[in-house]
Scaffold this motif. Structure first.
Motif, PDB file in Angstrom:
ATOM      1  N   TYR A  80       7.429 -22.275 -69.236  1.00  0.00           N
ATOM      2  CA  TYR A  80       6.854 -22.666 -67.704  1.00  0.00           C
ATOM      3  C   TYR A  80       8.446 -21.911 -67.180  1.00  0.00           C
ATOM      4  O   TYR A  80       9.226 -23.364 -66.994  1.00  0.00           O
ATOM      5  CB  TYR A  80       6.002 -23.296 -67.365  1.00  0.00           C
ATOM      6  N   MET A  81       8.302 -21.462 -65.720  1.00  0.00           N
ATOM      7  CA  MET A  81       9.501 -21.674 -64.892  1.00  0.00           C
ATOM      8  C   MET A  81       9.467 -23.068 -63.866  1.00  0.00           C
ATOM      9  O   MET A  81       7.931 -22.736 -62.881  1.00  0.00           O
ATOM     10  CB  MET A  81       9.489 -20.425 -63.622  1.00  0.00           C
ATOM     11  N   LEU A  82      10.391 -23.613 -63.566  1.00  0.00           N
ATOM     12  CA  LEU A  82      10.330 -24.769 -63.021  1.00  0.00           C
ATOM     13  C   LEU A  82      11.272 -24.463 -61.694  1.00  0.00           C
ATOM     14  O   LEU A  82      10.829 -25.354 -60.874  1.00  0.00           O
ATOM     15  CB  LEU A  82      11.109 -25.769 -63.751  1.00  0.00           C
ATOM     16  N   ASN A  83      12.123 -23.222 -61.320  1.00  0.00           N
ATOM     17  CA  ASN A  83      12.096 -23.078 -60.939  1.00  0.00           C
ATOM     18  C   ASN A  83      12.153 -22.041 -58.844  1.00  0.00           C
ATOM     19  O   ASN A  83      12.135 -20.893 -59.746  1.00  0.00           O
ATOM     20  CB  ASN A  83      13.904 -22.840 -60.843  1.00  0.00           C
ATOM     21  N   SER A  84      11.657 -22.155 -58.165  1.00  0.00           N
ATOM     22  CA  SER A  84      10.745 -21.673 -57.831  1.00  0.00           C
ATOM     23  C   SER A  84      11.513 -20.492 -57.273  1.00  0.00           C
ATOM     24  O   SER A  84      11.297 -19.150 -56.962  1.00  0.00           O
ATOM     25  CB  SER A  84       9.926 -22.172 -56.043  1.00  0.00           C
ATOM     26  N   LYS A  85      13.338 -20.741 -57.493  1.00  0.00           N
ATOM     27  CA  LYS A  85      14.048 -20.179 -56.778  1.00  0.00           C
ATOM     28  C   LYS A  85      13.822 -18.443 -57.720  1.00  0.00           C
ATOM     29  O   LYS A  85      14.274 -17.674 -57.210  1.00  0.00           O
ATOM     30  CB  LYS A  85      15.039 -20.618 -56.809  1.00  0.00           C
ATOM     31  N   VAL A  86      13.866 -18.667 -59.136  1.00  0.00           N
ATOM     32  CA  VAL A  86      13.958 -18.260 -59.970  1.00  0.00           C
ATOM     33  C   VAL A  86      12.530 -16.371 -59.325  1.00  0.00           C
ATOM     34  O   VAL A  86      13.119 -15.569 -59.607  1.00  0.00           O
ATOM     35  CB  VAL A  86      13.543 -18.634 -61.204  1.00  0.00           C
ATOM     36  N   ASN A  87      11.709 -17.015 -58.857  1.00  0.00           N
ATOM     37  CA  ASN A  87      10.022 -16.486 -58.972  1.00  0.00           C
ATOM     38  C   ASN A  87      10.794 -15.560 -57.655  1.00  0.00           C
ATOM     39  O   ASN A  87      10.380 -14.831 -57.890  1.00  0.00           O
ATOM     40  CB  ASN A  87       9.654 -17.020 -58.862  1.00  0.00           C
ATOM     41  N   GLU A  88      10.755 -16.743 -56.105  1.00  0.00           N
ATOM     42  CA  GLU A  88      11.479 -15.697 -55.229  1.00  0.00           C
ATOM     43  C   GLU A  88      12.379 -14.612 -55.400  1.00  0.00           C
ATOM     44  O   GLU A  88      12.700 -13.168 -54.855  1.00  0.00           O
ATOM     45  CB  GLU A  88      11.832 -16.664 -54.279  1.00  0.00           C
ATOM     46  N   GLU A  89      13.497 -14.562 -56.160  1.00  0.00           N
ATOM     47  CA  GLU A  89      14.376 -13.405 -56.915  1.00  0.00           C
ATOM     48  C   GLU A  89      13.561 -12.605 -57.735  1.00  0.00           C
ATOM     49  O   GLU A  89      13.841 -11.768 -57.639  1.00  0.00           O
ATOM     50  CB  GLU A  89      15.231 -14.618 -57.492  1.00  0.00           C
ATOM     51  N   LEU A  90      13.035 -12.805 -58.405  1.00  0.00           N
ATOM     52  CA  LEU A  90      12.090 -12.126 -59.239  1.00  0.00           C
ATOM     53  C   LEU A  90      11.584 -10.841 -58.628  1.00  0.00           C
ATOM     54  O   LEU A  90      11.437  -9.644 -58.640  1.00  0.00           O
ATOM     55  CB  LEU A  90      11.193 -13.014 -60.135  1.00  0.00           C
ATOM     56  N   VAL A  91      10.560 -11.671 -57.479  1.00  0.00           N
ATOM     57  CA  VAL A  91       9.946 -11.266 -56.397  1.00  0.00           C
ATOM     58  C   VAL A  91      10.747  -9.579 -55.576  1.00  0.00           C
ATOM     59  O   VAL A  91      10.598  -8.706 -55.546  1.00  0.00           O
ATOM     60  CB  VAL A  91       9.235 -11.875 -55.062  1.00  0.00           C
ATOM     61  N   ALA A  92      11.849 -10.473 -55.356  1.00  0.00           N
ATOM     62  CA  ALA A  92      12.785  -9.391 -54.406  1.00  0.00           C
ATOM     63  C   ALA A  92      13.553  -8.713 -55.510  1.00  0.00           C
ATOM     64  O   ALA A  92      13.633  -7.013 -54.780  1.00  0.00           O
ATOM     65  CB  ALA A  92      14.148 -11.007 -54.101  1.00  0.00           C
ATOM     66  N   ALA A  93      13.749  -9.232 -56.509  1.00  0.00           N
ATOM     67  CA  ALA A  93      14.489  -7.613 -57.414  1.00  0.00           C
ATOM     68  C   ALA A  93      13.459  -6.295 -57.810  1.00  0.00           C
ATOM     69  O   ALA A  93      13.526  -5.718 -57.465  1.00  0.00           O
ATOM     70  CB  ALA A  93      14.614  -8.505 -59.275  1.00  0.00           C
ATOM     71  N   ALA A  94      11.897  -6.862 -57.696  1.00  0.00           N
ATOM     72  CA  ALA A  94      10.469  -5.533 -57.549  1.00  0.00           C
ATOM     73  C   ALA A  94      10.994  -5.096 -56.240  1.00  0.00           C
ATOM     74  O   ALA A  94       9.977  -4.067 -56.205  1.00  0.00           O
ATOM     75  CB  ALA A  94       9.939  -6.189 -58.670  1.00  0.00           C
ATOM     76  N   GLY A  95      11.386  -5.462 -55.485  1.00  0.00           N
ATOM     77  CA  GLY A  95      11.128  -6.050 -54.003  1.00  0.00           C
ATOM     78  C   GLY A  95       9.784  -5.309 -53.591  1.00  0.00           C
ATOM     79  O   GLY A  95       9.320  -4.184 -52.862  1.00  0.00           O
TER      80      GLY A  95
END
Ligand code: SAM
Length: 730
Positions: A80-95
């Motif tokens: 599981y992802m512990l770092n919310s920043k990574v999730n945000e970057e995933l979202v951003a990467a998909a625009g």
């Protein structure tokens, strides 16, 4: 049982309520990010360990504990992802933005789901683990913004389930959805295969995968051995882009490998070409392996059109030099629609500074080139339904290739108009280094039978085996063949640069049981002139003598009587002498010697194809006193003497010096002939012998054949200090 960290205070920012998703602008790329590349370079961006605020460490742990799921399941890739920043970057990467419809695979605790909802998306989540599906359901409640399906994505019919959802959520307006997922690593390839062909449904797919996998997928260039059919697939359907690396410390439990985010911009491509069919069965003839696409006669015709044997297989094609894989990649990524009247002249990148131009005959072939191997392209006869409507049979017309090397002063455009990345100059492993098109003059047609210059490998043990030499050289590239001689060999390598490297690395290394220092260098004369068939010709620069000079027999096991037996059918032999790896056979009559020469040159003696020539002089011309009655005595002294005076026919003193296969006349270069095994030495008269023979060296063959021929003289018989026993074989 994995012990979960104890619970700490709840996350500072709760997850957004799905009912009222807040829209947030996508976060900027991390400050330490560098622009990502589609090519092999590994972007420097590395998301550091957990530091997020929403849905970070604490909420993940809490979620897991809340459902009593203390043990994440490895089989489900539950990291599981512990770092919310990574999730945000995933979202951003998909625009992802307000109103987007997103497919999420494996929402787990819902941390990424929360980020997606937060960005204003509507999420369709597919989760295999029912506990996690329930957890996400509980967490976000029933909301219009989220639909969770408890399913295995690899068995899920995305199209039939997701499309109605997309229609509904996009209010029946044509809209592309997106895929964003922190994927279980073990299903990455399956998911990629499933989703990339759905360019009509999704515009972009952003996945968090294992770093190595992401790198492999994103690698659009095919200069690596890792280039596989999956790369062709990925490049055909999408434009992959490696975004950033995610360190393993960001996951719970921590996996053994790092992750990375990759985005695939989907292309909505047409039908996938039969690349896999061509990759399969490397030894299978293409006309068989591609039969499901068209008839063998059509395939044969197509292969014949480009000058390839109709029986060729991927393996065979691998051995061809020339057209580079980039060509195929480009073609696969950008199928070339050839219109009837518009001739296509494409400039495409070959590796490095090599370029190819393809000029298919206009209006004939729909997709002329396909990749079957990183280093291979070939024209496959397959019918592209896209062009089926036209009367352009892809098979009937001749297809012409010409390959040219770009002139050095022309700067490579890096694939320019085709959008292919500028090739990076990188040293490739020998097998994967491209050949310069200049080495295949005339193009593909002539590629199939490249003229090779062999590498001379001298100072071998006499019992050195061909396989050993082949193994030794194949470390540096593909070995086409090895012509084994007595104490030396000619090695034909597929790629001249590999041969160069082999020479560089192998010259003077110790090799073999006796640790002889090898002499490895280019042969100095093109040995390709003669063919086996020609080898029986008599040398035209020697006068007939009663004595024959014999080489290339097995020097270890051949005895005088073996030679006698082999030669006595042609007439009465007055003398046979073996000297290390060559021998003299003297007949009483010159005519018998001639008959013997014709009958034995190129014949096989104890598994070796021997070469036979007239000796320069007969023994009796030199008053050496050989006579039948002395034969028994003479053998040993001969060899002794040979050792003492003229240790090697190949060169004294020059530490197994360079083979001089005919540096013109100056050195009396033996022309070993095509295939070597029968080539008759071209001991040209007047060739100057090399001085200073050194006992048992055999590194420099040619020049001293002359010497030997001259020295077939009484002087050889003088006993020297060496023990004859050492050479006695009888
Ligand atoms: C790496 S975790 C990611 C969880 C969550 N998205 C995150 O970022 O923390 C992978 C998730 O995918 C789920 N999963 C594993 N295999 C799956 C499959 N074949 N189909 C759907 N979900 C799957 C796992 O149960 C797990 O929840």
């Amino acid at each position: 049982m994995v012990a979960l960290p104890s619970l700490s205070p709840p996350p500072p920012r709760p997850s957004p309520s799905p009912a009222t998703p807040r829209r947030r602008p996508p976060p900027p790329p991390p400050p330490h990010a560098t622009p990502s590349h589609r090519v092999r370079s590994r972007p420097a961006t590395v998301v550091s360990a957990a530091s997020g605020v929403t849905d970070g460490y604490h909420s993940t742990i809490r979620s897991l504990n809340s459902r009593g799921r203390h043990v994440p399941r490895k089989s489900l890739g539950q990291n599981y992802m512990l770092n919310s920043k990574v999730n945000e970057e995933l979202v951003a990467a998909a625009g992802v933005e307000e109103g987007d419809v997103v497919l999420e695979i494996g929402p787990g605790t819902g941390s990424l789901t929360a980020a997606l909802l937060d960005a204003g998306a509507t999420v369709f989540a597919v989760e295999k683990d029912k506990h996690m599906a329930t957890l996400v359901n509980d967490r976000f409640g029933s909301t219009e913004q989220l639909k969770i399906i408890e399913e295995d994505i690899t068995k899920f019919n995305v199209r039939s389930h997701f499309l109605p959802f997309l229609e509904e959520k996009s209010h029946h307006r044509r809209k592309y959805a997106k895929v964003v997922s922190n994927l279980p690593f073990n299903v990455s390839t399956e998911v990629v295969k499933l989703l990339l062909p759905m360019g009509d449904v999704f515009s972009v797919t952003v996945l968090l995968l294992q770093d190595e996998t992401a790198l492999r997928f994103a690698d659009a260039s095919i200069q690596t051995p890792e280039y596989r059919p999956i790369n062709v697939f990925v490049n055909f359907y999408s434009e992959p882009e490696y975004k950033f690396k995610v360190e393993r410390t960001n996951f719970f439990p921590q996996p053994k490998v790092d992750g990375a985010v990759i985005s695939f911009k989907l292309k909505n491509s047409g039908d996938y070409p039969p690349v896999n069919s061509a990759f399969n069965g490397k030894r299978k003839m293409l006309r068989k392996s591609l039969q499901h696409l068209c008839s063998s006669s059509e395939i044969e015709a197509a292969l014949a059109n480009i000058g390839l044997p109709v029986t060729c297989s991927p393996d065979f094609l691998q051995s061809l030099h020339g057209l580079q894989a980039s060509v195929a990649t480009i073609v696969v990524m950008h199928p070339i629609p050839i219109k009837k009247t518009v001739p296509i002249s494409l400039t495409i990148t070959c590796h490095h500074h090599s370029w190819a131009h393809i000029h298919p005959a206009p209006g004939k072939i729909s997709t002329p080139i396909q990749l079957i191997h990183p280093h291979l392209v070939h024209v496959v006869a397959y019918k592209n339904p896209r062009y089926a409507a036209t009367d352009q049979s892809p098979l009937s017309p001749p297809l012409r290739f010409s390959i040219r090397r770009r002139r050095p002063n022309q700067s490579p455009r890096g694939g320019g108009d085709l959008g292919f990345p500028r090739p990076r100059r990188r040293r490739l492993p020998p097998r994967h280094r491209p050949l310069l098109p200049s080495s295949i003059p005339g193009g593909l047609r002539r590629v199939a039978c490249p003229k090779m210059r062999p590498v001379f490998c001298g100072n071998l043990d006499y019992d050195a085996r061909q396989s050993e030499i082949e193994r030794l050289f194949s470390k540096y590239g593909r070995v086409e063949r090895v012509d084994m001689k007595s104490g030396f060999a000619f090695v034909y390598m597929e790629d001249e640069r590999d041969a160069d490297e082999a020479i560089h690395r192998l010259d003077r290394i110790e090799f073999g049981r006796k640790g002889r220092r090898l002499r490895v260098e280019w042969t100095k004369e093109d040995r390709s002139g003669g063919r086996r068939g020609n080898s029986k010709r008599s040398p035209n620069n020697t006068r007939p003598t009663k004595t024959l000079f014999v080489i290339n027999f097995d020097p270890i096991n051949t005895r005088t009587r073996d030679l006698e037996r082999h030669f006595d059918q042609y007439g009465k032999i007055s003398n046979v002498r073996i000297r290390r790896n060559f021998a003299f056979v003297q007949y009483e009559l010159q005519e018998d010697a001639t008959k013997a020469l014709e009958g034995t040159n190129g014949s096989t003696l104890m598994d070796r194809v021997i070469s036979v020539e007239y000796a320069l002089r007969d023994d009796d011309e030199k008053r050496n006193g050989y006579s039948p009655e002395r034969r028994g005595r003479d053998r040993s002294p001969d060899r002794r003497d040979y050792r003492g005076r003229s240790a090697s026919p190949y060169g004294r003193g020059r530490e197994r010096g360079s083979p001089d296969y005919g540096r013109g006349r100056e050195r009396g270069s033996p022309d070993y002939g095509r295939g070597g095994d029968r080539g008759s030495p071209d001991y040209r008269r007047g060739a100057s012998p090399q001085g200073g023979n050194k006992g048992d060296e055999r590194g420099s063959p040619p020049n001293n054949y002359d010497r030997e021929r001259r020295e077939a003289s009484p002087g050889y018989d003088r006993p020297r200090s060496r023990s004859p026993a050492r050479y006695e074989r009888e």
